[in-house]
Design a protein around this motif. Structure first.
Motif, PDB file in Angstrom:
ATOM      1  N   SER A  21       0.811  -1.226   0.000  1.00  0.00           N
ATOM      2  CA  SER A  21       0.000   0.000   0.000  1.00  0.00           C
ATOM      3  C   SER A  21       0.839   1.269   0.000  1.00  0.00           C
ATOM      4  CB  SER A  21      -0.895   0.012   1.239  1.00  0.00           C
ATOM      5  OG  SER A  21      -0.098   0.101   2.425  1.00  0.00           O
ATOM      6  N   GLY A  22       2.127   1.128   0.304  1.00  0.00           N
ATOM      7  CA  GLY A  22       2.986   2.292   0.455  1.00  0.00           C
ATOM      8  C   GLY A  22       3.239   2.667   1.900  1.00  0.00           C
ATOM      9  N   ALA A  23       2.514   2.047   2.830  1.00  0.00           N
ATOM     10  CA  ALA A  23       2.769   2.278   4.251  1.00  0.00           C
ATOM     11  C   ALA A  23       4.163   1.769   4.608  1.00  0.00           C
ATOM     12  CB  ALA A  23       1.717   1.568   5.094  1.00  0.00           C
ATOM     13  N   THR A  24       4.784   2.392   5.571  1.00  0.00           N
ATOM     14  CA  THR A  24       6.133   2.000   5.958  1.00  0.00           C
ATOM     15  C   THR A  24       6.225   1.765   7.461  1.00  0.00           C
ATOM     16  OG1 THR A  24       6.732   4.348   6.070  1.00  0.00           O
ATOM     17  CG2 THR A  24       7.339   3.146   4.061  1.00  0.00           C
ATOM     18  N   THR A  25       7.123   0.857   7.836  1.00  0.00           N
ATOM     19  CA  THR A  25       7.498   0.643   9.226  1.00  0.00           C
ATOM     20  C   THR A  25       8.990   0.879   9.346  1.00  0.00           C
ATOM     21  OG1 THR A  25       5.733  -0.961   9.638  1.00  0.00           O
ATOM     22  CG2 THR A  25       7.622  -1.012  11.118  1.00  0.00           C
ATOM     23  N   HIS A  26       9.368   1.697  10.307  1.00  0.00           N
ATOM     24  CA  HIS A  26      10.764   2.076  10.514  1.00  0.00           C
ATOM     25  C   HIS A  26      11.205   1.516  11.863  1.00  0.00           C
ATOM     26  CE1 HIS A  26      10.366   5.116   7.235  1.00  0.00           C
ATOM     27  NE2 HIS A  26       9.106   5.011   7.608  1.00  0.00           N
ATOM     28  N   ARG A  27      12.241   0.671  11.837  1.00  0.00           N
ATOM     29  CA  ARG A  27      12.705   0.013  13.064  1.00  0.00           C
ATOM     30  C   ARG A  27      14.186   0.290  13.272  1.00  0.00           C
ATOM     31  NH1 ARG A  27      10.187  -4.803  10.621  1.00  0.00           N
ATOM     32  NH2 ARG A  27       8.035  -4.989  11.367  1.00  0.00           N
ATOM     33  N   ARG A  28      14.586   0.357  14.529  1.00  0.00           N
ATOM     34  CA  ARG A  28      15.995   0.457  14.880  1.00  0.00           C
ATOM     35  C   ARG A  28      16.159   0.145  16.360  1.00  0.00           C
ATOM     36  NH1 ARG A  28      19.368   5.036  15.975  1.00  0.00           N
ATOM     37  NH2 ARG A  28      19.539   5.462  13.755  1.00  0.00           N
ATOM     38  N   ASP A  29      17.386  -0.126  16.765  1.00  0.00           N
ATOM     39  CA  ASP A  29      17.735  -0.218  18.175  1.00  0.00           C
ATOM     40  C   ASP A  29      18.294   1.127  18.594  1.00  0.00           C
ATOM     41  OD1 ASP A  29      17.077  -2.735  19.254  1.00  0.00           O
ATOM     42  OD2 ASP A  29      18.737  -3.670  18.189  1.00  0.00           O
ATOM     43  N   VAL A  30      17.790   1.665  19.681  1.00  0.00           N
ATOM     44  CA  VAL A  30      18.248   2.961  20.184  1.00  0.00           C
ATOM     45  C   VAL A  30      19.086   2.725  21.431  1.00  0.00           C
ATOM     46  CG1 VAL A  30      17.551   5.202  21.103  1.00  0.00           C
ATOM     47  CG2 VAL A  30      16.248   4.154  19.245  1.00  0.00           C
ATOM     48  N   ARG A  31      20.260   3.316  21.440  1.00  0.00           N
ATOM     49  CA  ARG A  31      21.171   3.171  22.571  1.00  0.00           C
ATOM     50  C   ARG A  31      20.489   3.642  23.858  1.00  0.00           C
ATOM     51  NH1 ARG A  31      25.553   6.861  24.209  1.00  0.00           N
ATOM     52  NH2 ARG A  31      24.817   8.186  22.516  1.00  0.00           N
ATOM     53  N   GLY A  32      20.493   2.795  24.877  1.00  0.00           N
ATOM     54  CA  GLY A  32      19.889   3.137  26.150  1.00  0.00           C
ATOM     55  C   GLY A  32      18.391   2.961  26.205  1.00  0.00           C
ATOM     56  N   VAL A  33      17.772   2.569  25.093  1.00  0.00           N
ATOM     57  CA  VAL A  33      16.311   2.406  25.027  1.00  0.00           C
ATOM     58  C   VAL A  33      15.932   0.992  24.633  1.00  0.00           C
ATOM     59  CG1 VAL A  33      14.189   3.151  23.864  1.00  0.00           C
ATOM     60  CG2 VAL A  33      15.933   4.841  24.496  1.00  0.00           C
ATOM     61  N   GLY A  34      16.521   0.513  23.523  1.00  0.00           N
ATOM     62  CA  GLY A  34      16.183  -0.807  23.003  1.00  0.00           C
ATOM     63  C   GLY A  34      15.501  -0.703  21.660  1.00  0.00           C
ATOM     64  N   PRO A  35      14.869  -1.778  21.202  1.00  0.00           N
ATOM     65  CA  PRO A  35      14.225  -1.761  19.879  1.00  0.00           C
ATOM     66  C   PRO A  35      12.971  -0.902  19.869  1.00  0.00           C
ATOM     67  CG  PRO A  35      13.808  -3.840  21.002  1.00  0.00           C
ATOM     68  CD  PRO A  35      14.780  -3.102  21.851  1.00  0.00           C
ATOM     69  N   VAL A  36      12.850  -0.083  18.842  1.00  0.00           N
ATOM     70  CA  VAL A  36      11.685   0.795  18.683  1.00  0.00           C
ATOM     71  C   VAL A  36      11.195   0.679  17.247  1.00  0.00           C
ATOM     72  CG1 VAL A  36      12.476   2.404  20.456  1.00  0.00           C
ATOM     73  CG2 VAL A  36      13.069   2.800  18.060  1.00  0.00           C
ATOM     74  N   ALA A  37       9.960   1.126  17.030  1.00  0.00           N
ATOM     75  CA  ALA A  37       9.397   1.101  15.681  1.00  0.00           C
ATOM     76  C   ALA A  37       8.427   2.255  15.516  1.00  0.00           C
ATOM     77  CB  ALA A  37       8.686  -0.228  15.414  1.00  0.00           C
ATOM     78  N   VAL A  38       8.327   2.727  14.285  1.00  0.00           N
ATOM     79  CA  VAL A  38       7.358   3.751  13.904  1.00  0.00           C
ATOM     80  C   VAL A  38       6.598   3.230  12.693  1.00  0.00           C
ATOM     81  CG1 VAL A  38       7.022   6.107  13.069  1.00  0.00           C
ATOM     82  CG2 VAL A  38       8.825   5.623  14.732  1.00  0.00           C
ATOM     83  N   ASP A  39       5.291   3.117  12.814  1.00  0.00           N
ATOM     84  CA  ASP A  39       4.441   2.708  11.697  1.00  0.00           C
ATOM     85  C   ASP A  39       3.817   3.955  11.077  1.00  0.00           C
ATOM     86  OD1 ASP A  39       4.878  -0.019  12.035  1.00  0.00           O
ATOM     87  OD2 ASP A  39       3.253  -0.211  13.482  1.00  0.00           O
ATOM     88  N   LEU A  40       4.034   4.133   9.772  1.00  0.00           N
ATOM     89  CA  LEU A  40       3.469   5.272   9.055  1.00  0.00           C
ATOM     90  C   LEU A  40       2.521   4.746   7.989  1.00  0.00           C
ATOM     91  CD1 LEU A  40       6.640   7.522   8.566  1.00  0.00           C
ATOM     92  CD2 LEU A  40       4.908   7.654  10.364  1.00  0.00           C
ATOM     93  N   PRO A  41       1.221   4.813   8.237  1.00  0.00           N
ATOM     94  CA  PRO A  41       0.247   4.309   7.267  1.00  0.00           C
ATOM     95  C   PRO A  41       0.074   5.277   6.110  1.00  0.00           C
ATOM     96  CG  PRO A  41      -0.892   5.306   9.098  1.00  0.00           C
ATOM     97  CD  PRO A  41       0.578   5.385   9.431  1.00  0.00           C
ATOM     98  N   THR A  42      -0.620   4.835   5.092  1.00  0.00           N
ATOM     99  CA  THR A  42      -0.970   5.740   4.006  1.00  0.00           C
ATOM    100  C   THR A  42      -2.248   6.499   4.318  1.00  0.00           C
ATOM    101  OG1 THR A  42      -2.111   3.926   2.897  1.00  0.00           O
ATOM    102  CG2 THR A  42       0.164   4.361   2.247  1.00  0.00           C
TER     103      THR A  42
END
Length: 278
Positions: free
Chosen positions: A41-62
């Motif tokens: 659909s074009g929606a994206t999920t952005h994931r990374r490990d952040v120092r001092g935080v841990g794994p995070v994600a951002v879901d950006l829908p269309t």
């Protein structure tokens, strides 16, 4: 905010220009650090490990609101700063809406926000790696660095600049700047938001005192890491192109009218150049 297992989730309630945000995250994603998954659909999920935080994600829908996922509530706040949700653009929009240059951009995209960073030290390092090269080349250098060494003040401060030069492919001067930056942070240089304006000014002065750090580098760190709302980058080639190819001096002159919302002006000009060119 909802808890899901060992994660917490938050649906963003504030208005956000999702296409602009998506373009920023994709353009600044570092190989092997930032994972971007694109749905049909074009929606994206952005994931990374952040120092001092841990794994995070951002879901950006269309269609719909962004969704944040982090290990805990503190991690959600880190994500909110990354997406620019820590600054309300409404006052800036009201002030800039009638400007002859920025007005059309602001009225067309009133929900553009000034992006921050999930890791201020890493962002400052990547700003240095992006000096005098394209955004794409800066991402390549950042990916090489992350693959070769932990991007922490402790790790980089201990390195011989010649090792960094060989591992990353940057100039010797750039490698020396990275080591100097790391050592300055260990010595007390603060790269997180400061409530005292005088402290922010002192940080900018300390950055400019480092070898190889000029106004573009210091000001971009001030905008993204310390969240200064009134930063402009007159030497930035993309901004000058977005203004019609003007000189740095002319860009700085025009930006005087946009104070104290010049960081928002930067975000709009970057967005215009990336998504809405003439």
């Amino acid at each position: 905010m909802a808890e899901v297992g060992e994660r917490v989730e938050e649906v963003v309630r504030e208005p956000v220009d999702v296409p602009a945000l998506r373009a920023w995250l994709v353009a600044h994603g570092v190989p092997a650090v930032d994972e971007v998954v694109t749905a049909p659909s074009g929606a994206t999920t952005h994931r990374r490990d952040v120092r001092g935080v841990g794994p995070v994600a951002v879901d950006l829908p269309t269609d719909g609101a962004p969704r944040l996922v982090a290990p805990d509530a503190a991690g959600l706040q880190v994500l909110r700063r990354w997406l620019g949700l820590d600054h309300d653009p409404t006052p800036g929009v009201a002030a800039l809406a009638d400007d002859p240059v920025l007005g059309p951009l602001v009225r067309a995209r009133p929900h553009v926000r000034v992006p921050g960073t999930p890791d201020p030290f890493e962002a400052a390092v990547n700003v240095v790696l992006g000096q005098h090269v394209s955004l794409a080349a800066g991402r390549v250098f950042a990916g090489r660095l992350a693959a070769a060494h932990p991007v922490t003040p402790e790790a980089l401060a201990a390195l011989d600049p010649e090792v960094l030069r060989a591992d990353v492919g940057v100039t010797g001067a750039r490698a020396r700047t990275l080591v100097a930056l790391a050592r300055a942070v260990l010595d007390g240089l603060e790269l997180t938001p400061q409530p005292d304006p005088d402290a922010g000014a002192a940080t900018r002065a300390a950055l400019l005192a480092l070898p190889g750090v000029g106004p573009w580098t210091a000001d971009l760190v001030m905008m993204r890491c310390l969240r200064d709302p009134d930063v402009f980058l007159p030497g930035d080639l993309v901004l000058r192109k977005a203004l019609g190819g003007v000189t740095a001096r002319e860009a700085a002159r025009r930006a005087e009218a946009w104070a104290p919302h010049r960081s928002l002006a930067v975000a709009h000009l970057w967005t215009h150049h990336a998504l809405d060119p003439r």
